[in-house]
Design a protein around this motif. Structure first.
Motif, mmCIF file in Angstrom:
data_model
loop_
_atom_site.group_PDB
_atom_site.id
_atom_site.type_symbol
_atom_site.label_atom_id
_atom_site.label_comp_id
_atom_site.label_asym_id
_atom_site.label_seq_id
_atom_site.Cartn_x
_atom_site.Cartn_y
_atom_site.Cartn_z
ATOM 1 N N ALA A 1 47.556 81.593 29.805
ATOM 2 C CA ALA A 1 46.790 81.333 30.633
ATOM 3 C C ALA A 1 47.065 82.467 32.002
ATOM 4 C CB ALA A 1 46.950 80.046 31.285
ATOM 5 N N VAL A 2 45.963 82.956 32.655
ATOM 6 C CA VAL A 2 46.104 84.001 33.771
ATOM 7 C C VAL A 2 46.558 83.096 34.863
ATOM 8 C CG1 VAL A 2 44.217 85.394 32.659
ATOM 9 C CG2 VAL A 2 43.623 83.616 34.526
ATOM 10 N N GLU A 3 46.898 84.021 35.787
ATOM 11 C CA GLU A 3 47.023 83.517 37.417
ATOM 12 C C GLU A 3 45.873 84.297 38.202
ATOM 13 O OE1 GLU A 3 49.779 83.325 41.449
ATOM 14 O OE2 GLU A 3 50.631 83.633 39.438
ATOM 15 N N HIS A 4 45.130 83.910 38.708
ATOM 16 C CA HIS A 4 44.070 84.773 39.621
ATOM 17 C C HIS A 4 43.727 83.702 40.610
ATOM 18 C CE1 HIS A 4 43.583 88.211 37.369
ATOM 19 N NE2 HIS A 4 43.144 87.729 36.318
ATOM 20 N N HIS A 5 43.223 84.417 41.952
ATOM 21 C CA HIS A 5 43.028 83.436 43.100
ATOM 22 C C HIS A 5 41.825 84.120 43.617
ATOM 23 C CE1 HIS A 5 46.892 81.641 42.962
ATOM 24 N NE2 HIS A 5 47.274 83.154 42.762
ATOM 25 N N GLY A 6 40.719 83.298 43.791
ATOM 26 C CA GLY A 6 39.515 83.671 44.655
ATOM 27 C C GLY A 6 38.473 84.310 43.860
ATOM 28 N N LEU A 7 38.635 84.561 42.472
ATOM 29 C CA LEU A 7 37.842 85.228 41.537
ATOM 30 C C LEU A 7 36.536 84.349 40.895
ATOM 31 C CD1 LEU A 7 40.122 87.652 39.696
ATOM 32 C CD2 LEU A 7 39.264 87.802 42.115
ATOM 33 N N ARG A 8 36.008 83.719 41.784
ATOM 34 C CA ARG A 8 34.927 82.682 41.363
ATOM 35 C C ARG A 8 34.173 83.287 40.166
ATOM 36 N NH1 ARG A 8 29.432 81.511 42.516
ATOM 37 N NH2 ARG A 8 29.304 79.275 42.900
ATOM 38 N N GLU A 9 33.851 82.127 39.270
ATOM 39 C CA GLU A 9 33.266 82.507 37.834
ATOM 40 C C GLU A 9 33.912 83.260 37.015
ATOM 41 O OE1 GLU A 9 28.850 83.808 38.284
ATOM 42 O OE2 GLU A 9 28.913 83.420 40.429
ATOM 43 N N TYR A 10 34.703 84.483 37.375
ATOM 44 C CA TYR A 10 35.522 85.155 36.546
ATOM 45 C C TYR A 10 36.687 84.274 36.134
ATOM 46 C CZ TYR A 10 38.552 88.697 34.682
ATOM 47 O OH TYR A 10 39.361 89.261 33.665
ATOM 48 N N ALA A 11 37.666 83.617 36.846
ATOM 49 C CA ALA A 11 38.628 83.067 36.610
ATOM 50 C C ALA A 11 38.920 81.907 37.722
ATOM 51 C CB ALA A 11 39.935 83.999 36.489
ATOM 52 N N HIS A 12 39.116 80.673 37.084
ATOM 53 C CA HIS A 12 39.402 79.509 38.036
ATOM 54 C C HIS A 12 40.729 78.973 37.811
ATOM 55 C CE1 HIS A 12 35.128 78.632 39.609
ATOM 56 N NE2 HIS A 12 35.052 79.565 38.952
ATOM 57 N N SER A 13 41.645 79.841 37.271
ATOM 58 C CA SER A 13 42.960 79.604 36.624
ATOM 59 C C SER A 13 43.924 79.912 37.719
ATOM 60 C CB SER A 13 43.252 79.970 35.199
ATOM 61 O OG SER A 13 44.623 79.732 35.042
ATOM 62 N N SER A 14 43.863 79.446 38.877
ATOM 63 C CA SER A 14 44.780 79.615 39.974
ATOM 64 C C SER A 14 46.047 78.933 39.912
ATOM 65 C CB SER A 14 44.323 79.284 41.397
ATOM 66 O OG SER A 14 43.716 77.881 41.413
ATOM 67 N N ALA A 15 46.199 77.936 39.143
ATOM 68 C CA ALA A 15 47.752 77.377 38.874
ATOM 69 C C ALA A 15 48.026 77.226 37.531
ATOM 70 C CB ALA A 15 47.546 75.943 39.810
ATOM 71 N N PRO A 16 48.406 78.179 36.901
ATOM 72 C CA PRO A 16 48.605 77.902 35.631
ATOM 73 C C PRO A 16 49.787 77.403 35.034
ATOM 74 C CG PRO A 16 49.151 80.168 36.356
ATOM 75 C CD PRO A 16 48.397 79.574 37.313
ATOM 76 N N GLU A 17 50.790 77.150 36.051
ATOM 77 C CA GLU A 17 51.992 76.520 35.789
ATOM 78 C C GLU A 17 51.626 74.935 35.532
ATOM 79 O OE1 GLU A 17 51.260 76.991 39.980
ATOM 80 O OE2 GLU A 17 51.281 78.203 38.345
ATOM 81 N N VAL A 18 50.527 74.518 36.194
ATOM 82 C CA VAL A 18 50.183 73.156 35.986
ATOM 83 C C VAL A 18 49.349 72.954 34.898
ATOM 84 C CG1 VAL A 18 48.860 71.100 36.902
ATOM 85 C CG2 VAL A 18 49.972 72.659 38.546
#
Length: 356
Positions: free
Chosen positions: A43-60
Motif C-alpha cells: 500500500a502506498v502513502e500519498h496525501h492530497g492526490l485526489r482520484e490518483y491515490a486515496h491511501s493516506s494512512a496505509p499503516e491503518v
C-alpha cells in the motif's frame, strides 16, 4: 518469481460513498489474494492526490489486512520518510508494531514523494528531502537494533532514547526504496535496499536496469543489518479468461492510472478538483492497437493484461529481464470491484501456479 498486489485506492469521479467503498473492496481483494497464495499486498502513502491515490494512512489499512489474513506479506510501498511527513521514531514504532501483530510479515519501503502537492502541503524543505530520507533510512534499522538509540546528524539530533517495540523479524523487516529512475535503482542497490519500480521501458532496457541494480548490490554498503537483493516492478494488470474483456478494462484502467499520475507528477502545478482524465472506453482502433502491441519484440513492459495465456507470455518477459517480483496494479480507478476480484482469481489460479 513472486506475485503481489499494489493498492493506491484509486477512484475516478470519487464521492463520499465510493471513497468509503474502495477501502472495503480493497480489503476483500487482499483477503482473496491471501487465499490464492499471492506473496504480498503493498500500500502506498500519498496525501492530497485526489482520484490518483486515496491511501493516506496505509499503516491503518495494512494493520486491518494483517488481521484479516494469515500468510500474505504486508508491504509499505512506501512510507514517506522525511521529518515533515513522518518522524523516523514514529516510523520505527509503527512498523515494529505491525510486524508484531502480523507475526513477522512486514516489508518496509521508504521514499520522499515526488509531488509538489505533498511537498508543499507538509511544508517540506524540498532541496533537503533526499538527504533527510537517506539519514532516516540509516537511522531506523539502528532504532530496531539498539537498546538505547542516539543520533547526531545533519537533519536529526536525537538524545539517548529507548525506542520500543522491536520488530519480530531478525535482524529487521526487509528494507526497500521507491525507485522512479535507473539512477535511483542503482542508488537503492548501493544501499542494500530492495528496489520498488514502476514498470516502463522495453525488455532490453529493463534488463539493463536490473543488471545495474545487481552490480550495485554486489558492492553495497547497506544501511541496515542485512542486504535486500530484490527487484520489483508494478505493472498494470487485468487478467480474465476473455482476452478482449480483460483488455477493455485493463487498458482503460491503465490510461486512467497514467493520466492521473501525470497530473500530479508531471509539473509544478498542484491540481485541485476533478482531474478530467479519460475514464470512458478506449476507441476501437486504440484498443486494437494496444492489444496487437502487447507481445511485440520492442513492446514496453508496462502491463500484464489479457487472457491467462497472454499474461504468462508477458510475465515470462519480466522474468527474463531478471525481475524478482511483480506487484500487480489491478485496483485502478475505472476498473469495477467485481472485475478486480475476477482478475485476482484468474491470475491466482491460471498464472501464478506456473511460477511457484
Amino acid at each position: 518469481m513472486k506475485f503481489s498486489l499494489f493498492f493506491e485506492m484509486q477512484l475516478a469521479s470519487p464521492t463520499p460513498q465510493s471513497e468509503r467503498q474502495i477501502f472495503l473492496d480493497s480489503v476483500e481483494q487482499a483477503v482473496l489474494a491471501d487465499r490464492l497464495g499471492y506473496h504480498a499486498v503493498w500500500a502506498v502513502e500519498h496525501h492530497g492526490l485526489r482520484e490518483y491515490a486515496h491511501s493516506s494512512a496505509p499503516e491503518v489499512f495494512l494493520a486491518y489486512v494483517a488481521a484479516r489474513t494469515e500468510r500474505i506479506r504486508i508491504g509499505h510501498g512506501v512510507t514517506l520518510t522525511a521529518p515533515r511527513y513522518n518522524h523516523p521514531i514514529r516510523v520505527a514504532e509503527r512498523v515494529a508494531t505491525l510486524d508484531i501483530l502480523s507475526g513477522g510479515r512486514v516489508n518496509w519501503g521508504s521514499g520522499k514523494s515526488g509531488t509538489r502537492t505533498e511537498q508543499h502541503a507538509f511544508q517540506t524543505d524540498v532541496p533537503a528531502l533526499g538527504e533527510q530520507w537517506l539519514e532516516a533510512a540509516r537511522m531506523i534499522p539502528r532504532m530496531w537494533r539498539d537498546e538505547v538509540f542516539a543520533w547526531q546528524g545533519k537533519h536529526y539530533d536525537i538524545p539517548p532514547t529507548q525506542i520500543v517495540p522491536k520488530p519480530v523479524q531478525q535482524p529487521h523487516p526487509p528494507l526497500f526504496a521507491a525507485c522512479s529512475t535507473p539512477v535511483a535503482s542503482r542508488e537503492a542497490g548501493a544501499l542494500g535496499l530492495g528496489a520498488l519500480n514502476f514498470s516502463a521501458g522495453t525488455q532490453t532496457k529493463l534488463t539493463q536496469r536490473v543488471q545495474a541494480y545487481r552490480a550495485a548490490v554486489a558492492k553495497a554498503e547497506p544501511v541496515g543489518e542485512a542486504v535486500t537483493n530484490h527487484y520489483a516492478c508494478t505493472p498494470m494488470s487485468t487478467v480474465l479468461m476473455d482476452d478482449r474483456k480483460a483488455c477493455e478494462y485493463g487498458f482503460r484502467g491503465g490510461r486512467f492510472f497514467w493520466q492521473s499520475q501525470l497530473a500530479y507528477y508531471g509539473g509544478e502545478d498542484r491540481p485541485l478538483g476533478p482531474l478530467h482524465t479519460d475514464s470512458g472506453p478506449l476507441p476501437e482502433d486504440e484498443l486494437r492497437e494496444a492489444m496487437d502491441a502487447r507481445l511485440a519484440p520492442d513492446a514496453k513492459l508496462t502491463g500484464v493484461i489479457g487472457s491467462p495465456e497472454v499474461a504468462r507470455a508477458q510475465v515470462d518477459r519480466f522474468r527474463a529481464a531478471g525481475v524478482d517480483e511483480l506487484i500487480l496494479v489491478m485496483q485502478m480507478g475505472t476498473v469495477p470491484h467485481e472485475i478486480v476480484m475476477d482478475s485476482i482469481r484468474t491470475f491466482g489460479e491460471q498464472v501464478l501456479p506456473h511460477y511457484a
